[in-house]
Design an enzyme around this catalytic site. Structure first.
Site, mmCIF file in Angstrom:
data_model
loop_
_atom_site.group_PDB
_atom_site.id
_atom_site.type_symbol
_atom_site.label_atom_id
_atom_site.label_comp_id
_atom_site.label_asym_id
_atom_site.label_seq_id
_atom_site.Cartn_x
_atom_site.Cartn_y
_atom_site.Cartn_z
ATOM 1 N N SER A 1 0.857 -1.175 0.000
ATOM 2 C CA SER A 1 0.000 0.000 0.000
ATOM 3 C C SER A 1 0.897 1.230 0.000
ATOM 4 C CB SER A 1 -0.905 -0.045 1.241
ATOM 5 O OG SER A 1 -1.670 1.133 1.343
ATOM 6 N N LYS B 1 -1.225 -0.910 -4.296
ATOM 7 C CA LYS B 1 -2.426 -0.152 -3.946
ATOM 8 C C LYS B 1 -1.997 1.284 -3.679
ATOM 9 C CE LYS B 1 -5.033 -0.130 0.309
ATOM 10 N NZ LYS B 1 -5.697 -0.952 1.353
ATOM 11 N N LEU B 2 -2.528 2.198 -4.504
ATOM 12 C CA LEU B 2 -2.166 3.609 -4.365
ATOM 13 C C LEU B 2 -3.226 4.340 -3.552
ATOM 14 C CD1 LEU B 2 -1.140 4.505 -8.048
ATOM 15 C CD2 LEU B 2 0.369 3.856 -6.154
ATOM 16 N N LYS B 3 -2.786 5.139 -2.604
ATOM 17 C CA LYS B 3 -3.717 6.002 -1.888
ATOM 18 C C LYS B 3 -4.089 7.163 -2.797
ATOM 19 C CE LYS B 3 -3.960 3.866 2.067
ATOM 20 N NZ LYS B 3 -5.222 3.402 2.667
ATOM 21 N N ASP C 1 -7.107 3.264 -3.112
ATOM 22 C CA ASP C 1 -7.856 3.344 -1.856
ATOM 23 C C ASP C 1 -8.015 4.814 -1.491
ATOM 24 O OD1 ASP C 1 -8.989 3.090 0.636
ATOM 25 O OD2 ASP C 1 -7.322 1.969 1.542
ATOM 26 N N ASN D 1 -10.053 5.952 1.173
ATOM 27 C CA ASN D 1 -10.414 6.168 2.580
ATOM 28 C C ASN D 1 -11.535 7.205 2.736
ATOM 29 O OD1 ASN D 1 -7.144 5.403 2.928
ATOM 30 N ND2 ASN D 1 -8.538 4.415 4.388
ATOM 31 N N GLU E 1 -11.058 0.964 -3.534
ATOM 32 C CA GLU E 1 -11.451 0.683 -2.154
ATOM 33 C C GLU E 1 -12.000 1.947 -1.486
ATOM 34 O OE1 GLU E 1 -8.253 -1.168 -0.002
ATOM 35 O OE2 GLU E 1 -8.989 -0.549 1.953
ATOM 36 N N ASP F 1 -13.849 -1.115 3.053
ATOM 37 C CA ASP F 1 -12.982 -1.246 4.225
ATOM 38 C C ASP F 1 -13.773 -0.663 5.407
ATOM 39 O OD1 ASP F 1 -11.022 -0.948 6.199
ATOM 40 O OD2 ASP F 1 -9.540 0.038 4.941
ATOM 41 N N LYS G 1 -9.837 -6.515 8.110
ATOM 42 C CA LYS G 1 -8.833 -6.173 9.119
ATOM 43 C C LYS G 1 -9.359 -6.621 10.472
ATOM 44 C CE LYS G 1 -7.373 -1.872 6.841
ATOM 45 N NZ LYS G 1 -7.620 -0.414 6.791
ATOM 46 N N GLY H 1 -4.164 -4.079 6.355
ATOM 47 C CA GLY H 1 -3.148 -3.753 7.347
ATOM 48 C C GLY H 1 -3.330 -2.347 7.859
HETATM 49 O O1 OSB Z 1 -7.148 2.021 4.484
HETATM 50 O O2 OSB Z 1 -6.131 0.194 4.254
HETATM 51 C C1 OSB Z 1 -6.188 1.319 4.745
HETATM 52 C C2 OSB Z 1 -3.000 2.036 6.749
HETATM 53 C C3 OSB Z 1 -3.514 2.766 7.790
HETATM 54 C C4 OSB Z 1 -4.853 3.049 7.813
HETATM 55 C C5 OSB Z 1 -5.693 2.586 6.798
HETATM 56 C C6 OSB Z 1 -5.185 1.834 5.754
HETATM 57 C C7 OSB Z 1 -3.802 1.588 5.715
HETATM 58 C C8 OSB Z 1 -3.135 0.882 4.627
HETATM 59 C C9 OSB Z 1 -1.773 0.288 4.927
HETATM 60 O O3 OSB Z 1 -3.560 0.823 3.505
HETATM 61 C C10 OSB Z 1 -1.726 -1.190 4.785
HETATM 62 C C11 OSB Z 1 -0.444 -1.725 5.398
HETATM 63 O O4 OSB Z 1 -0.398 -1.936 6.633
HETATM 64 O O5 OSB Z 1 0.520 -1.909 4.655
HETATM 65 MG MG MG Z 2 -8.463 0.996 3.213
#
Ligand code: OSB
Ligand code: MG
Length: 373
Positions: free
Chosen positions: A136, A162-164, A189, A191, A215, A240, A264, A292
């Site tokens: 990620s 996976k790109l934020k 992702d 969020n 996501e 998520d 998770k 994660g």
């Molecule tokens: O949205 O999946 C998420 C990390 C912190 C909070 C939310 C997310 C994440 C990650 C990191 O995407 C995943 C990792 O632990 O490598």
């Molecule tokens: Mg997520």
């Protein structure tokens, strides 16, 4: 085996690189760790995934510590023989605070696996000895730096990226990564960062840039918006933050709001509910992966064990230790193996060895609680 003593430790670990998402940037991790001591001398570890601030969700290090101290430890101390299942039943009346609950539950899983002299993975019914993993990747400017970062992860061997993303940071960075890596499985992702009204424009670039999974683009409660986007994309929408329990999962499936699930343990209250959700995914033919939360090697070991069980068909957001920390709390650290995999620990219990010196160096404060008799 009664629990006679518990420690609530707070640690601080710097991340090797800042991790930026639509909700903020983390440079270091403040981590609550729970250590449960049974009366036979065994010790169970649980890592809380709550962050310092309530950005990903409502829970924080401080809220989790308070809830564990005030409500969860008394339940543990009262039980003659606490197990993960008994614990879940005993705390079912508590609303929310799922990350706090998961922390204690996982420490009980560690103890249970030690007591049975089995690895946590095998206790959970795992079949795999290694698991495929992705990475990620946080928001990182400029775009060229992000492209270089992705390149270094792919060179290291991760099997998907996976790109934020967020409004204003989507088409340009995702297109640049796609141009450089035409064949890499690419997820994004957000969020919860997009307004539900942006479904059409999101569908456009997700399709054009061959993004396999998007996501949580919309707020957690916006199931209808996720369903609308899924209809436009013919799937590809993963959830998520929206999914905290089986009821929410069923509703989301019923309104076609999800086509894949990020599972998770911390978000859903532990390994018992995480496994139940994963099994439901399998039955509903919804692909799932283990997510994660930037865990140390201790929390990571739980995620790896879970990811080794049958229902998970997609590579996890479970990277090697060195993607997060210069020095992890476990020794040896988790390392990326050929084919973009991590080994599943096979030793009894969690199966990792805690680096005591490193742990002490990261420890900031401790609260000790004892069973009163
Ligand atoms: O949205 O999946 C998420 C990390 C912190 C909070 C939310 C997310 C994440 C990650 C990191 O995407 C995943 C990792 O632990 O490598
Ligand atoms: Mg997520």
């Amino acid at each position: 085996m009664p629990i006679v003593r518990a420690e609530l430790d707070e640690l601080e670990l710097p991340l090797v690189t800042p991790f930026a998402t639509s909700f903020g940037t983390q440079r270091r991790r403040r981590i609550l760790m729970v250590r449960l001591h049974a009366d036979d001398g065994s010790l169970g570890w649980g890592e809380c995934v709550a962050a310092s601030e309530p950005r990903y969700s409502a829970e924080t290090v401080d809220s989790a510590r308070a809830v564990i101290d005030r409500y969860l430890l008394p339940v543990i101390f009262r039980e003659a023989n606490p197990t993960p299942l008994r614990f879940q039943r005993a705390v079912a009346w508590i609303r929310g605070h799922l990350m706090a609950r998961a922390t204690v539950e996982m420490a009980l899983w560690d103890l249970e696996a030690q007591r049975r002299r089995r690895s946590l993975a095998s206790l959970l019914g795992a079949r795999r000895r290694r698991i495929p993993v992705g990475v990620s990747v946080g928001i990182e400017r400029p775009v060229a730096a992000l492209v270089r970062r992705v390149g270094s992860y792919l060179e290291a061997g991760y099997v998907r990226v996976k790109l934020k993303v967020k409004p204003g940071w989507d088409t340009r960075p995702v297109a640049a990564v796609r141009r450089e890596h035409p064949d890499v499985p690419l997820w994004v992702d957000a969020n919860q960062a997009y307004p539900p009204s942006s479904a059409r424009s999101i569908a456009g670039w997700v399709r054009a840039l061959d993004v396999a999974i998007i996501e949580q683009p919309f707020p957690a409660r916006a199931l209808t918006a996720h369903a609308e986007l899924g209809r436009q994309l013919g799937g590809r929408v993963a959830l998520d933050e929206s999914i905290e329990d089986l009821t929410g999962f069923s509703d989301a499936v019923a309104c076609r709001a999800l086509s894949a699930l990020n599972v998770k343990p911390g978000r859903v209250g532990g390994l018992v509910p995480a496994r139940a959700l994963a099994r439901r995914c399998l039955r509903s033919r919804i692909p799932a992966w283990v997510g994660g939360m930037l865990e140390t090697g201790i929390g990571r070991a739980f995620n790896v064990a879970l990811a080794a069980t049958v229902p998970f068909s997609l590579p996890g957001d479970i990277s090697a230790s060195n993607r997060y920390f210069a020095r992890d709390l476990v020794d040896p650290p988790f390392e990326l193996r050929s084919g973009g995999t991590l080994d599943v620990p096979q030793a009894p219990g969690l199966g990792v060895t805690i680096d005591e010196r490193r742990y002490r160096a990261c420890l900031r404060r401790t609260i000790v609680r004892r069973r009163s008799r």
